[in-house]
Write a protein that holds these residues in place. Structure first.
Motif, short mmCIF file in Angstrom:
data_model
loop_
_atom_site.label_atom_id
_atom_site.label_comp_id
_atom_site.label_asym_id
_atom_site.label_seq_id
_atom_site.Cartn_x
_atom_site.Cartn_y
_atom_site.Cartn_z
N ALA A 163 0.86 -1.18 0.00
CA ALA A 163 0.00 0.00 0.00
C ALA A 163 0.90 1.23 0.00
O ALA A 163 1.83 1.32 0.79
CB ALA A 163 -0.88 -0.01 1.24
N SER A 164 0.61 2.15 -0.92
CA SER A 164 1.35 3.41 -0.96
C SER A 164 0.45 4.54 -0.49
O SER A 164 -0.74 4.55 -0.80
CB SER A 164 1.80 3.74 -2.38
N VAL A 165 1.03 5.48 0.20
CA VAL A 165 0.23 6.56 0.77
C VAL A 165 0.92 7.91 0.57
O VAL A 165 2.12 8.04 0.77
CB VAL A 165 0.01 6.30 2.28
N GLY A 166 0.13 8.88 0.15
CA GLY A 166 0.62 10.26 0.04
C GLY A 166 -0.34 11.17 0.80
O GLY A 166 -1.45 11.41 0.33
N PRO A 167 0.04 11.62 1.99
CA PRO A 167 -0.89 12.46 2.77
C PRO A 167 -0.66 13.95 2.52
O PRO A 167 0.45 14.45 2.68
CB PRO A 167 -0.54 12.10 4.22
N GLU A 168 -1.72 14.64 2.14
CA GLU A 168 -1.62 16.10 1.98
C GLU A 168 -1.97 16.72 3.33
O GLU A 168 -3.04 16.47 3.87
CB GLU A 168 -2.62 16.59 0.93
N GLN A 169 -1.07 17.51 3.86
CA GLN A 169 -1.21 18.01 5.24
C GLN A 169 -1.58 19.49 5.26
O GLN A 169 -0.83 20.33 4.76
CB GLN A 169 0.13 17.80 5.96
N GLU A 170 -2.72 19.80 5.84
CA GLU A 170 -3.12 21.20 5.98
C GLU A 170 -2.75 21.73 7.36
O GLU A 170 -2.71 20.97 8.32
CB GLU A 170 -4.63 21.35 5.76
N TYR A 171 -2.50 23.03 7.45
CA TYR A 171 -2.12 23.63 8.73
C TYR A 171 -2.38 25.13 8.71
O TYR A 171 -2.51 25.73 7.64
CB TYR A 171 -0.64 23.36 9.04
N VAL B 176 3.47 6.98 7.06
CA VAL B 176 2.93 7.27 8.39
C VAL B 176 4.02 7.89 9.27
O VAL B 176 3.81 8.92 9.92
CB VAL B 176 2.35 5.99 9.05
N ASP B 177 5.20 7.28 9.26
CA ASP B 177 6.31 7.84 10.05
C ASP B 177 6.64 9.24 9.56
O ASP B 177 6.83 10.17 10.35
CB ASP B 177 7.58 6.96 9.89
N HIS B 178 6.70 9.39 8.26
CA HIS B 178 7.07 10.70 7.71
C HIS B 178 6.02 11.75 8.00
O HIS B 178 6.34 12.91 8.23
CB HIS B 178 7.34 10.58 6.21
N GLY C 245 -8.42 13.78 9.82
CA GLY C 245 -8.17 15.08 10.46
C GLY C 245 -6.72 15.49 10.34
O GLY C 245 -5.82 14.65 10.26
N SER C 246 -6.50 16.80 10.36
CA SER C 246 -5.14 17.31 10.14
C SER C 246 -4.18 16.96 11.27
O SER C 246 -2.99 16.83 11.05
CB SER C 246 -5.18 18.82 9.95
N ILE D 108 -2.00 9.17 10.56
CA ILE D 108 -2.69 8.50 9.45
C ILE D 108 -2.57 6.98 9.57
O ILE D 108 -2.94 6.25 8.66
CB ILE D 108 -2.18 8.96 8.07
N ALA D 109 -2.07 6.51 10.70
CA ALA D 109 -1.91 5.06 10.86
C ALA D 109 -3.26 4.35 10.86
O ALA D 109 -3.46 3.38 10.13
CB ALA D 109 -1.15 4.75 12.15
N SER D 110 -4.21 4.84 11.66
CA SER D 110 -5.49 4.13 11.75
C SER D 110 -6.25 4.10 10.42
O SER D 110 -6.73 3.05 10.03
CB SER D 110 -6.39 4.75 12.82
#
Ligand code: ADP
Ligand code: MG
Length: 737
Positions: free
Chosen positions: A230-238, A325-327, A495-496, A500-502
């Motif tokens: 599984a590959s994941v790219g999380p876009e992070q808002e702040y 997830v770590d990143h 949520g920001s 993102i693990a769960s």
């Protein structure tokens, strides 16, 4: 001397309209740039990471091969190998200034934890000390686990917890006030083997997904792939906020969000912030943030202003779910740390400001074989891509069957202000497929066959100097919680501030289950082709209700979803029990991702976390209203009363002042009454013993009392003299960055 400077020569030409000023500066110009100003991204990238390349350079060939094998295929390192790896890792870390190491883990607080141990060892007879780090120390740690949330899994008399090196995620150096620390990503378990963290179940879910997805690709004759990832790219808002203003807001300091605050005259309605020009101060922050992340091997890629003033986004390039997830944890930590350097504070809360766009995290997810095939890539003719259609049918089934779990996986306390609150998005899970795929699904459901496929066609710009584009067959939809976007799904509910693990553990698990059930049936069938065909039709027909291409933020959709029988779970505490339904236990136990006991403990932690968080918020409101706001308004009312007396004595009516005073007086009384009630319910809440009952009481009663206190105070903010208002306003907070 080394090259500390370089000269860049460039030519300045007059502008084509021949303007005088420009002509004057024609000619060659030289600018001396210090080498330190030039950023060599390639050379700094991964500088602080003990990468595979560094391992290869520093480890004997055999040892390196063993490490590689365990990384790729699992298993354990021998202690002899671990010793060699530990020494190489320590040498590299010490050469780069490290004095300590830590097992870096992700307890159920949603953030990371670290306990530093120096490499200092016992001095020899002559008092000489050598920096040491053994294989045993690398592989296993034993932090006292008693102060981490465990949901009853571990009584304090058995406080022992274990951390175990996750060899698939590289070690890295973290620089902070403490100096340089070697961080070793680890899983965190109890003495009896239950997961006390977010990483362990994620790793388990990745293995389950890989195993089941391989069965699916084998059905199509693929014998080469040995793993599916599984590959994941999380876009992070702040959000960013000025440090000095932040320090004047106890709510931001203690709760990470504003608990009072009226909307400023200008908000996001002009739509001038989204993708707008980035302010200098924010730009300088983003630049530093990127550099720090690149050094940590995080592929920071995209940055832009978001919808709300002072809201921004950063997206890295996608990578293996575990590392992503770590990143993402590192991204969140680094965002906060770099903000300090710029006299800013970074707000990761999902809803720092009421009535203003909230922050989420778009979790882009896809599955790829180790031979490089993205199983979510439909190709140009998805109607003929049977493997894709089978996978899509399975995902539809998974998401429909476990919509409740998916929604739960995206819940945290802050996200309750987004999902299911008055503002969009709603808490209903649905899948957006886009025109093309929706049409294919429709044909398959209706006729069992999809003969046609809609193509995108050309987008004509109508300008001769601009090219025409080949259009995607599908437009974007920004309101769907789970949208298919070309060759991946984008889970937008997350949520920001949350890990993102769960969400990814849940996604992997539910899809693994659907793959498993499909593979069980097809493998047993005599005619596999027919079985695949029937199964696609059956799953798509049965689970078509989960597909929705319209406006997910509309009221009509909420009503329509109810008609379709889709769950609409409005809060984190209501979502918590979805973890322990028979359906959920069966799913997670089947694939060894969670035991029933682990699920029960997680449910309990959710209640605890919720109660504690709302408790802090309520106490902060009580403090701010009682000590700062009500006294300031009372003093203002006193001044107003005195001025009314003086004006009347002078013979005028003071009619306007009297009106204001009455209004202020009424609201002040309302605020004081609400404050008393909040204090009362808060005191009651804190002594409720049953955690679930307590969490629900906080949600239903304490939050209501908080809203009741906020309302008159926000109104007061709009009518009292701005100079006496004791805390910075929304306008200050959002526009002074
Ligand atoms: P946006 O959704 O804002 O238009 P993109 O779709 O380009 O942005 O990418 C958003 C995120 O999705 C990025 O982190 C990107 O690396 C990631 N992404 C792109 N392709 C995939 C994929 N196949 N699997 C997982 N993530 C992906
Ligand atoms: Mg996106």
């Amino acid at each position: 001397m080394t090259h500390e400077t370089c000269t860049i020569t460039y030519t300045v030409r007059p502008e084509s309209h021949g303007d005088q000023e420009s002509e004057k500066v024609e000619g060659e110009r030289r600018r001396v740039i210090k080498m330190s100003e030039l950023l060599n991204v390639e050379s700094i990238f991964g500088e602080k990471v003990f990468t595979i390349t560094k391992m290869k350079e520093r480890l004997p060939k055999k040892v390196f091969q063993e490490v590689r094998r365990v990384m790729e295929q699992g298993g354990e390192l021998s202690m002899a190998t671990a010793d060699v790896v530990a020494k190489a890792m320590k040498d590299w870390a010490v050469e780069n200034g490290a004095t300590h190491y830590t097992h870096w883990f992700q307890p159920l607080t949603g953030i990371t934890a670290e306990k530093h141990d120096s490499f200092v060892s016992h001095p020899d007879d002559e008092g000489k000390m050598l920096m040491e780090f053994s294989g045993k120390e690398l592989i296993k740690g034993e932090p006292d686990a008693s102060s981490f949330p465990s949901g009853g899994l571990r009584a304090t008399f058995e406080a022992r917890g274990y951390t175990a090196w996750d060899i698939t995620s590289p070690a890295f150096l973290k620089e902070s006030g403490c100096g340089t620390i070697l961080c070793i990503p680890t899983a965190f378990c109890s003495y009896t083997g239950e997961a006390l963290d977010k990483k362990t179940p994620l790793l388990r879910s990745m293995e389950a997904l890989s195993e089941q997805a391989l069965r699916i690709v084998r059905l199509f004759g693929d014998e080469d792939a040995t793993k599916v990832t599984a590959s994941v790219g999380p876009e992070q808002e702040y959000f960013l906020v000025d440090k000095d203003l932040y320090m004047q807001r106890k709510d931001l300091m203690f709760a990470g969000r504003t608990l009072f605050g009226a909307l400023p005259p200008k908000g996001q309605e002009m739509e001038d912030h989204y993708f707008g020009v980035i302010k200098e101060r924010v730009g300088a922050y983003m630049k530093d943030l990127n550099i720090e992340l690149w050094k940590l091997g995080v592929t920071a890629k995209t940055q832009h202003n978001e919808v709300a003033p002072a809201q921004h986004e950063l997206a890295p390039i996608y990578e293996t779910a575990n590392i992503a997830v770590d990143h993402n944890q590192l991204v969140m930590e680094t965002m906060k740390r770099v903000a300090y350097k710029h006299d800013l504070r970074c707000l990761l809360h999902e809803k720092p400001y009421k009535g203003v766009n909230g922050s989420g995290k778009h979790d882009n997810w896809s599955i790829t074989t180790d031979t490089g095939v993205n199983l979510l890539d439909p190709g140009n003719t998805p109607n003929k891509n049977i493997r894709f259609l089978l996978i899509l049918a399975c995902i539809m089934k998974a998401v429909d069957t476990h919509a409740d779990l998916l929604r739960q996986s995206a819940s945290d306390v802050g996200n309750d202000h987004r999902l299911g609150a008055n503002e969009a998005p709603p808490a209903i899970i649905s899948i957006f497929l886009g025109d093309q795929l929706e049409d294919v699904v429709k044909q398959l459901v209706e006729t069992g066959d999809a003969a046609k496929v809609k193509q995108g066609g050309k987008l004509e710009t109508g300008v001769s100097t601009l090219p025409d584009f080949e259009k995607d067959a599908t437009d974007r939809n920004r309101t769907s919680p789970f949208a298919f976007t070309g060759n991946k799904f984008e889970f937008r509910m997350v949520g920001s501030a949350d890990s993102i693990a769960s969400p990814n553990t849940t996604l992997n698990a539910i899809v693994a289950e659907a793959f498993c059930e499909a593979a069980d049936r097809i493998e047993a069938a005599e005619d596999k082709e027919v079985a695949i065909h029937d199964l696609i039709k059956e799953y798509m027909t049965k689970h078509q209700r989960i597909v929705f291409n319209g406006n997910g933020y509309s009221d009509e959709w909420v009503a329509e979803a109810e008609r379709r029988g889709l769950p609409n779970i409005k809060s984190m505490v209501e979502a918590a029990s979805t973890l322990t339904t028979e359906k959920a236990v069966k799913l997670f136990e089947k694939f060894g991702i969670f035991t029933k006991v682990e699920l029960e403990s997680r449910e309990e932690i959710i209640y605890e976390t919720y109660a504690k968080t709302i408790n802090i918020e309520a106490l902060t409101m009580i403090d701010m209203a009682g000590k700062d706001i009500i006294p300031a308004v009372a003093a203002y009312a006193g001044d107003l009363a005195n001025s009314i007396l003086a004006v009347k004595e002078a013979g005028a009516t003071a009619a306007a002042q009297v009106e204001v005073l009455n209004e202020v007086d009424g609201l002040l009384a309302e605020a004081k009454k609400a404050l008393n009630i909040l204090k009362e319910v808060e005191a009651k809440a804190s002594v409720i013993e049953d955690v679930k009952a307590q969490a629900f009481y906080y949600k239903d009663t304490v939050r209501e009392a908080m809203d009741a206190l906020r309302a008159p105070i926000d109104e007061l903010e709009m009518i009292v003299d701005g100079t006496i208002w004791p805390i910075p306003t929304y306008g200050d907070l959002m526009f002074e960055v």
